[in-house]
Design a protein around this motif. Structure first.
Motif, PDB file in Angstrom:
ATOM      1  N   ARG A   1     -11.883   3.137  -5.320  1.00 20.36           N
ATOM      2  CA  ARG A   1     -10.694   2.730  -4.569  1.00 20.36           C
ATOM      3  C   ARG A   1      -9.420   3.019  -5.354  1.00 20.36           C
ATOM      4  O   ARG A   1      -9.393   2.867  -6.581  1.00 20.36           O
ATOM      5  CB  ARG A   1     -10.783   1.244  -4.239  1.00 20.36           C
ATOM      6  CG  ARG A   1     -11.812   0.935  -3.175  1.00 20.36           C
ATOM      7  CD  ARG A   1     -11.956  -0.543  -2.950  1.00 20.36           C
ATOM      8  NE  ARG A   1     -12.586  -1.185  -4.086  1.00 20.36           N
ATOM      9  CZ  ARG A   1     -12.676  -2.502  -4.242  1.00 20.36           C
ATOM     10  NH1 ARG A   1     -12.161  -3.299  -3.335  1.00 20.36           N
ATOM     11  NH2 ARG A   1     -13.264  -3.008  -5.295  1.00 20.36           N
TER      12      ARG A   1
ATOM     13  N   GLN B   1      -2.047  -1.667  -5.903  1.00 19.87           N
ATOM     14  CA  GLN B   1      -1.495  -2.996  -5.590  1.00 19.87           C
ATOM     15  C   GLN B   1      -1.458  -3.883  -6.832  1.00 19.87           C
ATOM     16  O   GLN B   1      -0.481  -4.580  -7.086  1.00 19.87           O
ATOM     17  CB  GLN B   1      -2.334  -3.648  -4.485  1.00 19.87           C
ATOM     18  CG  GLN B   1      -2.175  -2.977  -3.134  1.00 19.87           C
ATOM     19  CD  GLN B   1      -3.104  -3.560  -2.093  1.00 19.87           C
ATOM     20  OE1 GLN B   1      -4.323  -3.604  -2.286  1.00 19.87           O
ATOM     21  NE2 GLN B   1      -2.551  -4.026  -0.989  1.00 19.87           N
ATOM     22  N   ASP B   2      -2.542  -3.820  -7.600  1.00 19.45           N
ATOM     23  CA  ASP B   2      -2.640  -4.639  -8.810  1.00 19.45           C
ATOM     24  C   ASP B   2      -1.549  -4.244  -9.816  1.00 19.45           C
ATOM     25  O   ASP B   2      -0.821  -5.099 -10.342  1.00 19.45           O
ATOM     26  CB  ASP B   2      -4.041  -4.436  -9.410  1.00 19.45           C
ATOM     27  CG  ASP B   2      -4.283  -5.301 -10.634  1.00 19.45           C
ATOM     28  OD1 ASP B   2      -3.713  -6.402 -10.702  1.00 19.45           O
ATOM     29  OD2 ASP B   2      -5.030  -4.868 -11.527  1.00 19.45           O
TER      30      ASP B   2
ATOM     31  N   ILE C   1       0.858  -1.181   0.000  1.00 14.57           N
ATOM     32  CA  ILE C   1       0.000   0.000   0.000  1.00 14.57           C
ATOM     33  C   ILE C   1       0.894   1.231   0.000  1.00 14.57           C
ATOM     34  O   ILE C   1       1.634   1.459   0.948  1.00 14.57           O
ATOM     35  CB  ILE C   1      -0.921   0.017   1.228  1.00 14.57           C
ATOM     36  CG1 ILE C   1      -1.916  -1.127   1.123  1.00 14.57           C
ATOM     37  CG2 ILE C   1      -1.679   1.335   1.335  1.00 14.57           C
ATOM     38  CD1 ILE C   1      -1.800  -2.132   2.177  1.00 14.57           C
TER      39      ILE C   1
ATOM     40  N   ASP D   1       2.197   3.513   3.216  1.00 13.69           N
ATOM     41  CA  ASP D   1       1.951   2.938   4.541  1.00 13.69           C
ATOM     42  C   ASP D   1       3.260   2.442   5.156  1.00 13.69           C
ATOM     43  O   ASP D   1       4.092   1.842   4.477  1.00 13.69           O
ATOM     44  CB  ASP D   1       0.989   1.751   4.443  1.00 13.69           C
ATOM     45  CG  ASP D   1      -0.461   2.181   4.536  1.00 13.69           C
ATOM     46  OD1 ASP D   1      -0.737   3.382   4.340  1.00 13.69           O
ATOM     47  OD2 ASP D   1      -1.320   1.325   4.795  1.00 13.69           O
TER      48      ASP D   1
ATOM     49  N   ALA E   1     -12.748  -1.719 -13.111  1.00 14.40           N
ATOM     50  CA  ALA E   1     -11.725  -2.127 -12.149  1.00 14.40           C
ATOM     51  C   ALA E   1     -10.928  -3.322 -12.660  1.00 14.40           C
ATOM     52  O   ALA E   1      -9.729  -3.432 -12.427  1.00 14.40           O
ATOM     53  CB  ALA E   1     -12.384  -2.453 -10.815  1.00 14.40           C
ATOM     54  N   GLU E   2     -11.605  -4.197 -13.371  1.00 18.08           N
ATOM     55  CA  GLU E   2     -10.912  -5.376 -13.892  1.00 18.08           C
ATOM     56  C   GLU E   2     -10.000  -5.021 -15.063  1.00 18.08           C
ATOM     57  O   GLU E   2      -9.011  -5.697 -15.317  1.00 18.08           O
ATOM     58  CB  GLU E   2     -11.916  -6.437 -14.362  1.00 18.08           C
ATOM     59  CG  GLU E   2     -12.705  -7.109 -13.250  1.00 18.08           C
ATOM     60  CD  GLU E   2     -13.851  -6.263 -12.741  1.00 18.08           C
ATOM     61  OE1 GLU E   2     -14.166  -5.219 -13.365  1.00 18.08           O
ATOM     62  OE2 GLU E   2     -14.425  -6.613 -11.703  1.00 18.08           O
TER      63      GLU E   2
ATOM     64  N   LEU F   1     -11.394   5.104  -1.744  1.00 16.44           N
ATOM     65  CA  LEU F   1     -12.663   4.691  -1.131  1.00 16.44           C
ATOM     66  C   LEU F   1     -12.478   3.669  -0.007  1.00 16.44           C
ATOM     67  O   LEU F   1     -13.413   3.359   0.711  1.00 16.44           O
ATOM     68  CB  LEU F   1     -13.593   4.135  -2.221  1.00 16.44           C
ATOM     69  CG  LEU F   1     -15.049   3.861  -1.829  1.00 16.44           C
ATOM     70  CD1 LEU F   1     -15.736   5.120  -1.315  1.00 16.44           C
ATOM     71  CD2 LEU F   1     -15.827   3.294  -2.999  1.00 16.44           C
ATOM     72  N   ASP F   2     -11.293   3.155   0.164  1.00 13.31           N
ATOM     73  CA  ASP F   2     -11.072   2.263   1.298  1.00 13.31           C
ATOM     74  C   ASP F   2     -11.130   3.006   2.632  1.00 13.31           C
ATOM     75  O   ASP F   2     -11.332   2.392   3.681  1.00 13.31           O
ATOM     76  CB  ASP F   2      -9.728   1.543   1.167  1.00 13.31           C
ATOM     77  CG  ASP F   2      -9.847   0.322   0.269  1.00 13.31           C
ATOM     78  OD1 ASP F   2     -10.726  -0.505   0.531  1.00 13.31           O
ATOM     79  OD2 ASP F   2      -9.078   0.220  -0.705  1.00 13.31           O
ATOM     80  N   TYR F   3     -10.885   4.319   2.605  1.00  9.61           N
ATOM     81  CA  TYR F   3     -10.897   5.111   3.845  1.00  9.61           C
ATOM     82  C   TYR F   3     -11.641   6.439   3.731  1.00  9.61           C
ATOM     83  O   TYR F   3     -12.231   6.903   4.692  1.00  9.61           O
ATOM     84  CB  TYR F   3      -9.456   5.450   4.281  1.00  9.61           C
ATOM     85  CG  TYR F   3      -8.628   4.265   4.680  1.00  9.61           C
ATOM     86  CD1 TYR F   3      -8.728   3.723   5.957  1.00  9.61           C
ATOM     87  CD2 TYR F   3      -7.745   3.680   3.784  1.00  9.61           C
ATOM     88  CE1 TYR F   3      -7.971   2.632   6.328  1.00  9.61           C
ATOM     89  CE2 TYR F   3      -6.989   2.581   4.137  1.00  9.61           C
ATOM     90  CZ  TYR F   3      -7.102   2.059   5.418  1.00  9.61           C
ATOM     91  OH  TYR F   3      -6.359   0.971   5.770  1.00  9.61           O
TER      92      TYR F   3
ATOM     93  N   GLU G   1     -17.175   1.281  -9.891  1.00  6.08           N
ATOM     94  CA  GLU G   1     -15.891   1.971 -10.010  1.00  6.08           C
ATOM     95  C   GLU G   1     -15.390   1.891 -11.447  1.00  6.08           C
ATOM     96  O   GLU G   1     -15.335   0.808 -12.026  1.00  6.08           O
ATOM     97  CB  GLU G   1     -14.851   1.304  -9.110  1.00  6.08           C
ATOM     98  CG  GLU G   1     -15.153   1.397  -7.638  1.00  6.08           C
ATOM     99  CD  GLU G   1     -14.259   0.477  -6.841  1.00  6.08           C
ATOM    100  OE1 GLU G   1     -13.515   0.978  -5.990  1.00  6.08           O
ATOM    101  OE2 GLU G   1     -14.304  -0.754  -7.071  1.00  6.08           O
TER     102      GLU G   1
ATOM    103  N   PRO H   1      -6.282  -0.773  -4.023  1.00  5.30           N
ATOM    104  CA  PRO H   1      -6.218  -2.060  -4.740  1.00  5.30           C
ATOM    105  C   PRO H   1      -5.742  -1.898  -6.180  1.00  5.30           C
ATOM    106  O   PRO H   1      -5.101  -2.811  -6.713  1.00  5.30           O
ATOM    107  CB  PRO H   1      -7.668  -2.565  -4.698  1.00  5.30           C
ATOM    108  CG  PRO H   1      -8.312  -1.825  -3.584  1.00  5.30           C
ATOM    109  CD  PRO H   1      -7.644  -0.499  -3.553  1.00  5.30           C
ATOM    110  N   VAL H   2      -6.029  -0.750  -6.797  1.00  5.71           N
ATOM    111  CA  VAL H   2      -5.539  -0.512  -8.160  1.00  5.71           C
ATOM    112  C   VAL H   2      -4.015  -0.405  -8.132  1.00  5.71           C
ATOM    113  O   VAL H   2      -3.313  -0.996  -8.961  1.00  5.71           O
ATOM    114  CB  VAL H   2      -6.168   0.775  -8.750  1.00  5.71           C
ATOM    115  CG1 VAL H   2      -5.550   1.091 -10.106  1.00  5.71           C
ATOM    116  CG2 VAL H   2      -7.670   0.612  -8.881  1.00  5.71           C
TER     117      VAL H   2
ATOM    118  N   ARG I   1       1.920  -5.216  -8.687  1.00 11.81           N
ATOM    119  CA  ARG I   1       2.237  -6.641  -8.902  1.00 11.81           C
ATOM    120  C   ARG I   1       2.544  -6.907 -10.368  1.00 11.81           C
ATOM    121  O   ARG I   1       3.446  -7.676 -10.701  1.00 11.81           O
ATOM    122  CB  ARG I   1       1.073  -7.523  -8.445  1.00 11.81           C
ATOM    123  CG  ARG I   1       0.923  -7.571  -6.932  1.00 11.81           C
ATOM    124  CD  ARG I   1      -0.089  -8.633  -6.501  1.00 11.81           C
ATOM    125  NE  ARG I   1      -0.463  -8.413  -5.103  1.00 11.81           N
ATOM    126  CZ  ARG I   1      -1.586  -7.825  -4.719  1.00 11.81           C
ATOM    127  NH1 ARG I   1      -2.468  -7.407  -5.613  1.00 11.81           N
ATOM    128  NH2 ARG I   1      -1.844  -7.646  -3.446  1.00 11.81           N
TER     129      ARG I   1
ATOM    130  N   ILE J   1      -8.393  -1.990 -15.675  1.00  7.36           N
ATOM    131  CA  ILE J   1      -7.405  -0.919 -15.562  1.00  7.36           C
ATOM    132  C   ILE J   1      -5.965  -1.446 -15.454  1.00  7.36           C
ATOM    133  O   ILE J   1      -5.039  -0.882 -16.049  1.00  7.36           O
ATOM    134  CB  ILE J   1      -7.757   0.063 -14.402  1.00  7.36           C
ATOM    135  CG1 ILE J   1      -6.802   1.247 -14.388  1.00  7.36           C
ATOM    136  CG2 ILE J   1      -7.815  -0.623 -13.049  1.00  7.36           C
ATOM    137  CD1 ILE J   1      -6.867   2.124 -15.609  1.00  7.36           C
TER     138      ILE J   1
END
Lengths: 550, 112
Positions: free
Chosen positions: A425, A431-432, A345, A348, A505-506, A416-418, A479, A428-429, A435, A508
């Motif tokens: 969000r 993070q994706d 993240i 963080d 989301a899938e 949007l997680d916080y 999203e 997660p984008v 990776r 991006i």
């Protein structure tokens, strides 16, 4: 670094005491939420999706080891064991209780910190080049002027209720590492033809729903006039800035509406009739503050054969190439600690990591840490002879991702997680994509590539300034992510252009990979970075790849 | 007809709560009181405002449940909006779920 004097100490303690009373009155029902909200915001306390969020000021991104340990303590004791470093060089805690906030502010005050002016329509924490004072390409240390601005702007009665929030950044280096041109006021320390050092003053930059690159309002301002000139700018803004529409209230809208020439005329006229002498700092006061930032006596550092170490360990070589910058003192280096592990993240850090960094800053540096607007940490004074040992330590702490300025060094807002403002969000984008592009060798081959993600149009993730920018939007409850290309937050600042329809989301992550592949196919050679290639090629080949049409 | 519940943040710690079927506030969506339709929703919200006056909660608001029935009889259907599902279940980073995983349409507590 700057140390609080008795005035600073008393001032911060007094504010904590005031807030204690305000919190008690709120919990007892003597203050309504409408009455309390502006009071808590003045102390950096927001109410977000899951809990209160406390944003702590890190003035111009400078921390001592003791301060970082205290931030770790707060993360462990009052949060869930981590904190989030922000694009304004601050730290946010996402799981704060209102009834513990005063204790946290007391803990901060113990180490000369606070959360004042991290929210509200006031002058926010001034940001700076994270390499300030040690950069090899620096004319002068901007921290001195950041501190002067901090003291001048703290609870400034005339500028505590501006039309909208107000952000200032200062850089003294040739390379802009502070996104200066995306600030309400940007200051570059420059040398004029006579060899004097002063400021180029820029105004009206910003991101959000109306991104604007700041324009120069004055080519050269003698340093001694800084505060009076800033005051003139803020007076013009305070008088003419719009208060009827929150979306048109930033200074950039005013500058755009009347033009930079007219804005400059108004500022110069205001400045001419001001009693500058009452604001311009006496030389002895500047010297007093300068003394806090005087370069330390660097012990002579033995040279080391880094080339041999690099040959022996390719992973060390990659880290050195990406995360280590030239120091102005021979034998020393500037090290950036990545808070972007693959799949992590962005921004963080756990309490344990913060404590580890504090220890490393003392062991391998001079006890100082910097935060960056790219959500990383910096150890500014590391002996080159210690680099390999430091790298090994960072590896075990998960802080040695060799990706600074590369594809894995993604900026992302909490999304949007916080965040209660977000539409989609971001984490997660990030993070994706991290990776997908995380392989260190692939990142090295790709070269400089800045990916920046915001979960809403407020643009806390600086997507407008991303080489690849991603903006999360809400379309009928789902999203979607809009892609921009060609932005830059550096000295060649530019606003990215929207490429085409938004992606789900899938989609991006694969879309970003396709953009990267297109760049690799079309770049002139390995020496042509993504942004340069995009500027040469334009949108067409990237559109063709993503949408099948130019 | 879309069912609704009232959600708010608890004043003292900011945590997400729901107006409970048994009175008071609950952390469990499954224990939330449901309202059918506009009038019942408005009445529920008016009741929640008393919690604001008692300094229990901040910003109560009606949130919609998914129209599909719950898989298990007697349980609540999930929350309709992603924002509310995240409020209910926490950040997706903490669940370790991948972005590409679709929310379970009929999860008892609106899981992501």
């Amino acid at each position: 670094m700057y140390r609080y004097d008795e005035f600073d100490q008393a001032f911060v303690r007094q504010r904590v005491a005031q807030f204690r009373d305000q919190v008690n009155r709120r919990l007892a029902g003597e203050l309504s939420e409408d009455e309390f909200k502006p009071l808590r915001l003045m102390n950096g306390l927001y109410l977000q999706l899951h809990a209160y969020m406390l944003r702590v000021a890190i003035p111009y991104g400078v921390l001592s080891a003791a301060q970082l340990r205290q931030l770790a303590f707060i993360a462990r004791r009052y949060d869930r064991g981590y904190g989030h470093f922000t694009t304004r060089q601050n730290i946010q805690y996402n799981w704060i209780r209102l009834d513990e906030t005063v204790e946290i502010l007391e803990a901060l005050a113990e180490v000369e910190m606070h959360a004042l002016q991290t929210s509200g329509n006031c002058i926010r924490n001034t940001t700076a080049d994270p390499y300030a004072g040690v950069a090899a390409d620096e004319i002068e240390d901007p921290r001195v002027w950041c501190e002067i601005i901090r003291q001048w702007s703290s609870l400034h009665p005339e500028f505590s209720f501006l039309p909208r929030k107000f952000k200032i950044a200062v850089s003294g280096a040739a390379q802009d590492r502070a996104a200066v041109k995306f600030h309400d006021i940007g200051l570059y320390l420059r040398r004029n033809a006579e060899g004097e050092v002063g400021f180029e003053v820029l105004v009206g930059g910003g991101q959000g729903r109306t991104p604007v690159v700041a324009e120069t309002v004055r080519d050269f301002l003698p340093k001694r006039h800084l505060l009076s000139y800033l005051e003139a700018i803020l007076r013009v803004y305070n008088l003419l800035g719009r208060r009827d529409n929150i979306y048109k209230a930033r200074i950039k809208i005013l500058v755009q509406s009347i033009g930079i020439a007219e804005f400059a005329r108004l500022v110069e006229a205001e400045w001419a009739q001001m009693d500058g002498s009452s604001l311009d700092l006496p030389e002895e006061e500047v010297a007093r503050i300068q003394a806090y930032f005087a370069p330390p006596d660097y012990p002579a550092a033995p040279e080391v054969d880094l080339a041999a170490q690099r040959r022996a360990e390719p992973a060390f070589d990659r880290w050195l190439a990406a995360n280590v910058a030239r120091h102005r003192v021979p034998g020393y280096a500037i090290v950036t600690l990545s808070l972007k592990p693959t799949g992590g993240i962005p921004g963080d850090a756990t309490a344990e990591q913060m404590e580890r960094v504090a220890d490393l800053a003392e062991r391998y540096g001079l006890g100082e840490i910097r935060t960056t607007h790219a959500q990383n940490l910096v150890l500014p004074d590391v002996r080159r002879a210690d680099l390999q040992a430091l790298w090994r330590e960072l590896e075990t702490a998960g802080l040695a991702a060799p990706n600074i300025g590369l594809a894995g060094d993604i900026i992302a807002c909490p999304g949007l997680d916080y965040c209660s403002l977000a539409n989609a969000r971001s984490i997660p984008v990030a993070q994706d994509i991290s990776r997908r592009l995380g392989d260190p060798e692939r990142q090295r081959l790709l070269g400089p590539l800045q990916i920046k993600i915001s979960g809403c149009i407020n643009a806390c993730g600086h997507h407008h300034a991303g080489h690849i920018g991603i903006l999360g939007v809400d379309k009928r409850g789902e999203e979607f992510y809009q892609v921009t290309l060609g932005g830059s937050g550096e000295e060649d600042a530019a606003i990215g252009g929207i490429l085409g329809r938004a992606f789900s989301a899938e989609e991006i992550g694969p879309a970003v990979e396709a953009l990267v592949d297109t760049y690799l196919e079309l770049r002139a050679d390995e020496g042509e970075p993504f942004l340069q290639a995009y500027r040469r090629l334009g949108d067409a080949p990237f559109k063709e790849k993503l949408y099948g049409t130019a | 007809m879309t069912q609704q519940v009232v959600s708010a943040n608890r004043l003292a710690d900011g945590r997400v709560v729901y107006l409970a079927a048994e009175g008071g506030w609950t952390r469990e969506l499954a224990a939330a009181r449901r309202a059918d339709g506009k009038e019942a929703g408005a009445a529920l919200l008016a009741e929640a405002e008393a919690g604001v006056r008692r300094c229990e909660v901040v910003a109560p608001t009606l949130v919609e449940l998914q129209e599909e029935a719950a898989e298990t009889p007697g349980e609540l259907p999930g929350l309709r909006r992603l924002r509310e599902r995240i409020r209910d279940r926490g950040p997706t980073r903490e669940t370790g779920r991948l972005l590409t995983e679709k929310p379970a349409a009929t999860a008892a507590a609106g899981g992501l």
